[in-house]
Enzyme design. Structure first.
Site, PDB file in Angstrom:
ATOM      1  N   ARG A 233       0.860  -1.187   0.000  1.00  0.00           N
ATOM      2  CA  ARG A 233       0.000   0.000   0.000  1.00  0.00           C
ATOM      3  C   ARG A 233       0.897   1.239   0.000  1.00  0.00           C
ATOM      4  NH1 ARG A 233      -3.483  -2.582  -1.691  1.00  0.00           N
ATOM      5  NH2 ARG A 233      -5.572  -2.999  -0.889  1.00  0.00           N
ATOM      6  N   ASP A 257       4.472  -0.299  -7.010  1.00  0.00           N
ATOM      7  CA  ASP A 257       3.218  -0.664  -7.677  1.00  0.00           C
ATOM      8  C   ASP A 257       2.068   0.103  -7.045  1.00  0.00           C
ATOM      9  OD1 ASP A 257       1.680  -2.278  -9.562  1.00  0.00           O
ATOM     10  OD2 ASP A 257       0.834  -3.200  -7.762  1.00  0.00           O
ATOM     11  N   GLU A 262      -2.129   7.700  -5.054  1.00  0.00           N
ATOM     12  CA  GLU A 262      -2.460   7.077  -6.346  1.00  0.00           C
ATOM     13  C   GLU A 262      -3.909   7.288  -6.783  1.00  0.00           C
ATOM     14  OE1 GLU A 262      -1.495   2.986  -5.074  1.00  0.00           O
ATOM     15  OE2 GLU A 262      -3.568   2.449  -5.567  1.00  0.00           O
ATOM     16  N   HIS A 294      -0.618  -0.046  -9.771  1.00  0.00           N
ATOM     17  CA  HIS A 294      -1.346  -0.971  -8.904  1.00  0.00           C
ATOM     18  C   HIS A 294      -1.860  -2.171  -9.711  1.00  0.00           C
ATOM     19  CE1 HIS A 294      -3.573  -0.985  -4.813  1.00  0.00           C
ATOM     20  NE2 HIS A 294      -3.392  -2.214  -5.235  1.00  0.00           N
TER      21      HIS A 294
END
Ligand code: NAD
Length: 329
Positions: A233, A257, A262, A294
Site C-alpha cells: 500500500r 506498484d 495514487e 497498482h
C-alpha cells in the site's frame, strides 16, 4: 439482488459477468465511490467496491438511508472502509482475502529484476538503435540478502521465490509463520533487517503502525544502494523521504506498484494531461525508479478468483448465510 458496482473497468464487467452467470442484477458504474457519488447506489441492496472507493462514515450513512445493506469488496485490503461505522449502521462487509498471492509476489520480483538488470532502459535503448551496455550494469541476485516485511500470504510467496534465487531472506512480522521458517527465512528485528538487506520488499498491510514505516529514520538505517519494492500500500512509504534518498544516491532503486497519492491517477488514462502531482512527476524522472499502476494483482488467475469469491460473498448475503469472508470492526 441488485448490486451497484463502483469503479468498473472493462475487465471487471467481463470477469464479474462470467462469475455471476445472470443470478444477480449487476449495475456497472465507472464512477469511484465518493461522498458525491454515493447516491448512485439508489435502488441497490449491495455495493461492490474496489481499492480507490471510499466507504467513510458519510458515504455509509448515505448508503444506509438508501437501503444498501452490504459491501462486497473485490480486493483484500480494507483500509478504505470505516468498519466501525458500517457495523453501527447495520451494513455488513465482506472481502476477497486471498486471490493468487503468487501473482503479486511475482510482480514484486519482476519489478526488482527489471530495475537490477536495467531492462526498462535496455528495452527503449535497443529500439532506438543503441546497443551499448553503458549504465546497464546489474548485480547477481544469488547470495544477496533480502528483507521481507510482512510474511503473510504474499510475503511468504515472495520469500519462497527469493530463496529459490539463492538469497538469504530476513523477515520482520508481528507474528511468525512456521512456513516461512521452514523455508529458511530468518525472523529478526526491523533494525537488523534494514542494516543487512540489499533488497527490501513490503508485504504488510496499511495500519496506523505501518503508515510511513519507510521514512527518513528507516532509510538512514539501510545499506547504501539498497533496493526497495512496494507492492503493498502506498502510504507505507513517506514519498518525500524516498525522493530525498534517491537524490542523495543513498537509495539504489525504488519500485512502486502502489503510491501514497495514487487515487484519481492510477487506473486512469491521463496521457496528454498535465500531471498535477509534483512528487509523482519527480519519481518518474529518476532512471532508477519504476512505477506500475497498482497492477500486481492483475493476472487471469487472480481476477477470476476475485470475481468468483465476490459473487460467493454476494450469494451469502442474499441468502442470509454467514459469510466466511465477512469483516468485523
Ligand atoms: P496477509 O494478511 O496474508 O499478510 C500480511 C502480513 O503482514 C501478516 O503476516 C501480518 O502479521 C503482517 N503484519 C501486520 N502488521 C504488521 C506490522 N506492523 N509489521 C510487519 N508485519 C505486519 O496479506 P497479504 O495477502 O499477504 O497482502 C499483503 C498486502 O498486499 C495487503 O495488505 C495489501 O495491502 C497488498 N496487496 C496489494 C496488491 C496489489 O495489487 N498491489 C494485491 C493484493 C494485496
Amino acid at each position: 439482488m441488485r448490486v451497484v458496482v463502483f469503479s468498473t473497468k472493462p475487465h471487471d464487467r467481463q470477469f464479474l459477468d462470467a462469475a455471476n452467470a445472470g443470478r444477480h442484477d449487476l449495475v456497472y458504474l465507472e464512477a469511484r465511490l465518493l461522498p458525491e457519488t454515493a447516491t448512485l447506489a439508489a435502488g441497490a441492496q449491495a455495493a461492490c467496491l474496489f481499492v480507490h472507493d471510499h466507504a467513510d462514515a458519510a458515504v455509509l450513512a448515505t448508503f444506509a438511508g438508501l437501503g444498501v445493506k452490504h459491501l462486497a469488496l473485490r480486493c483484500a485490503g480494507f483500509n478504505n472502509v470505516d468498519l466501525a461505522a458500517a457495523a453501527r449502521l447495520g451494513i455488513t462487509v465482506a472481502r476477497v482475502p486471498a486471490y493468487s498471492p503468487h501473482g503479486v509476489a511475482e510482480h514484486a520480483v519482476a519489478l526488482f529484476l527489471t530495475l537490477n538488470r536495467r531492462i526498462h532502459r535496455a528495452y527503449n535503448r535497443v529500439r532506438d538503435g543503441n546497443f551499448s551496455l553503458d549504465g546497464l550494469l546489474g548485480f547477481d541476485v544469488h547470495g544477496k540478502t533480502v528483507g521481507v516485511i510482512g510474511t503473510g500470504k504474499i510475503g511468504l510467496c515472495f520469500a519462497q521465490i527469493m530463496r529459490g534465487f539463492g538469497c538469504r531472506v530476513l523477515a520482520f512480522d508481528v507474528t511468525r509463520q512456521p512456513a516461512a521458517e521452514a523455508l529458511g527465512v530468518e525472523y529478526t528485528t526491523l533494525e537488523r533487517l534494514y542494516a543487512e538487506s540489499d533488497l527490501i520488499s513490503l508485504h504488510c498491510p496499511l495500519t496506523p503502525q505501518t503508515q510511513h514505516l519507510i521514512g527518513a529514520g528507516a532509510l538512514a538505517q539501510m545499506r547504501d544502494g539498497v533496493y526497495i519494492v512496494n507492492t503493498s500500500r502506498g502510504p507505507l512509504i513517506d514519498t518525500g523521504a524516498v525522493i530525498d534518498a534517491l537524490k542523495s544516491g543513498r537509495l539504489g532503486a525504488l519500485a512502486l506498484d502502489v503510491y501514497e497519492e495514487e487515487e484519481g491517477v492510477f487506473y486512469e488514462d491521463l496521457s496528454g494531461d498535465i500531471l498535477a502531482d509534483d512528487q509523482l512527476a519527480r519519481l518518474l524522472s529518476f532512471p532508477n525508479v519504476l512505477v506500475t499502476s497498482h497492477q500486481a494483482f492483475f493476472t487471469r488467475e487472480a481476477v477470476t478468483a476475485i470475481a468468483a469469491t465476490t459473487l460467493g460473498n454476494l450469494d451469502d448475503f442474499a441468502a442470509g448465510r454467514p459469510c466466511p469472508h465477512a469483516l468485523k470492526a
